[in-house]
Design a protein around this motif. Sequence first.
Motif, PDB file in Angstrom:
ATOM      1  N   UNK A 159      87.829  21.052 106.050  1.00 33.14           N
ATOM      2  CA  UNK A 159      87.792  20.329 104.772  1.00 33.14           C
ATOM      3  C   UNK A 159      88.420  21.103 103.617  1.00 33.14           C
ATOM      4  N   UNK A 160      88.159  22.376 103.501  1.00 28.23           N
ATOM      5  CA  UNK A 160      88.811  23.176 102.481  1.00 28.23           C
ATOM      6  C   UNK A 160      88.147  23.218 101.119  1.00 28.23           C
ATOM      7  N   UNK A 161      87.098  22.428 100.895  1.00 29.35           N
ATOM      8  CA  UNK A 161      86.419  22.467  99.593  1.00 29.35           C
ATOM      9  C   UNK A 161      85.425  23.618  99.493  1.00 29.35           C
ATOM     10  N   UNK A 162      85.125  24.246 100.610  1.00 29.10           N
ATOM     11  CA  UNK A 162      84.129  25.305 100.638  1.00 29.10           C
ATOM     12  C   UNK A 162      84.768  26.617 101.069  1.00 29.10           C
ATOM     13  N   UNK A 163      84.150  27.709 100.652  1.00 26.51           N
ATOM     14  CA  UNK A 163      84.544  29.001 101.208  1.00 26.51           C
ATOM     15  C   UNK A 163      84.098  29.071 102.656  1.00 26.51           C
ATOM     16  N   UNK A 164      84.630  30.041 103.369  1.00 24.11           N
ATOM     17  CA  UNK A 164      84.232  30.209 104.769  1.00 24.11           C
ATOM     18  C   UNK A 164      82.728  30.454 104.869  1.00 24.11           C
ATOM     19  N   UNK A 165      82.196  31.305 103.990  1.00 21.77           N
ATOM     20  CA  UNK A 165      80.761  31.613 104.033  1.00 21.77           C
ATOM     21  C   UNK A 165      79.929  30.381 103.738  1.00 21.77           C
ATOM     22  N   UNK A 166      80.364  29.561 102.793  1.00 22.26           N
ATOM     23  CA  UNK A 166      79.615  28.344 102.462  1.00 22.26           C
ATOM     24  C   UNK A 166      79.651  27.361 103.618  1.00 22.26           C
ATOM     25  N   UNK A 167      80.807  27.199 104.235  1.00 24.53           N
ATOM     26  CA  UNK A 167      80.921  26.292 105.376  1.00 24.53           C
ATOM     27  C   UNK A 167      80.014  26.732 106.515  1.00 24.53           C
ATOM     28  N   UNK A 168      80.026  28.028 106.801  1.00 27.35           N
ATOM     29  CA  UNK A 168      79.189  28.535 107.883  1.00 27.35           C
ATOM     30  C   UNK A 168      77.713  28.475 107.515  1.00 27.35           C
ATOM     31  N   UNK A 169      77.390  28.615 106.225  1.00 27.57           N
ATOM     32  CA  UNK A 169      76.006  28.478 105.792  1.00 27.57           C
ATOM     33  C   UNK A 169      75.476  27.078 106.038  1.00 27.57           C
ATOM     34  N   UNK A 170      76.294  26.069 105.747  1.00 26.60           N
ATOM     35  CA  UNK A 170      75.881  24.686 105.987  1.00 26.60           C
ATOM     36  C   UNK A 170      75.749  24.418 107.480  1.00 26.60           C
ATOM     37  N   UNK A 171      76.699  24.916 108.269  1.00 24.56           N
ATOM     38  CA  UNK A 171      76.631  24.712 109.714  1.00 24.56           C
ATOM     39  C   UNK A 171      75.410  25.408 110.313  1.00 24.56           C
ATOM     40  N   UNK A 172      75.134  26.622 109.857  1.00 26.36           N
ATOM     41  CA  UNK A 172      73.958  27.339 110.353  1.00 26.36           C
ATOM     42  C   UNK A 172      72.674  26.632 109.969  1.00 26.36           C
TER      43      UNK A 172
END
Length: 398
Positions: A221-234
């Motif tokens: 998606x690109x709207x989130x940083x890598x850490x934010x994306x992984x935080x949501x997935x986790x």
Amino acid sequence: MTLPRPLPGDLAHPFSPRGLADPYPAYRWLRANDPVHFDVTSRMWLLTRHADCVLALRDPRFSAALGQRERVRQDDLPPSMLTTDPPEHQRLRSPGALLMGPAAVRGLAGGIADEVDALLAGLAGRAEIDATADIGEPFATGVLACLFGLPPADLPAFADLARRTSVNLDPLAGPQAASAGRTAMGELTAFLDARADRAAAIAGAASGDVPASPFGRLAADGRLSRAEMLGIASLAVVGGWKPLAEMVGNALHRLLPRPEAVEIVRGDGEAAVLAVDELLRLESPIPFTVRVTTQAVTLDGGTIPAGSRVLALISAANRDPDVFDRPDDLVVTRSPNPHLAFGAGTHLCLGAPLVRHAGAALLRGLLTGYPGLHAVGSPPVWSRSLVPRRLERFTLAP
């Protein structure tokens, strides 16, 4: 502040070992006699009325971000919707819908149906079945594997990580458990990170033999940083795997002794979805949520000072007789059903559509494929863990 009213001597504190087995008598007394209760044991304010809990979940004076900082464990959780307040919460939630929103769930319907079929086939010939180990956990693993587009070879490692990270659900976990959860969370994040780029590439391709997963769409998606994306997935794993796994046993425990309810769920897909909501109302795996007041809040029952830790007791609110007719009974076709098992307001659980769809599909499949399913052996025992609320053991026979 008025002096706190103690529970009557014959009532177990809802967080005591006896109270964890059956917290509902204490909840009824608190709701009727002291609905805005300062608990001297936990040093928290306990809210038990539906209206007060809704306010705590919706009103910005009750901070979810500050509530997460009140956990016993000292390390921060990953950046996610759980650990933020508006407007930061909305910035994360919008892309998060790519992972678990209604459109994502519609795309997973076929995969979830296949998981149900495979699970039912695996139960064939079994003399006894453990509701959680043999049904709930494999099903939760399969559903989330669909969400993340995981191949079969990844499932054992993923299930192990999901199980070990589940301790992060408990805000009162002790130091040793919190340390183990912290280690597992790092491993889970690394596991997802290693698979994100391929998932994103599949999602970004115009066509391909491998369908895009919701995780791939989130990663691309690109709207989130890598850490934010992984935080949501986790968070989807930590907040989804264990509650979904334990919901199965909790639901069957309530449903199977009521043949008329079983027939309704078995025969009607829409009724099965309503039943999932009703079963979650009666036995929510997440029995409370934590907030901290940013200013004094006056309710009908008392004033909570600024900076106070507040528990919105979801399990108590879900049986409020001012909102629910026959609040302690299973009414599988109850509608409307304004239960709070998925929260409310801006923090309404993003996984609610997935739980409703997957739970209904599994219950209908089980009750149709194994019409004689029934409990056997010793009566099930409720775990002494605070979160999630779950059965220690629940043995079934087909």
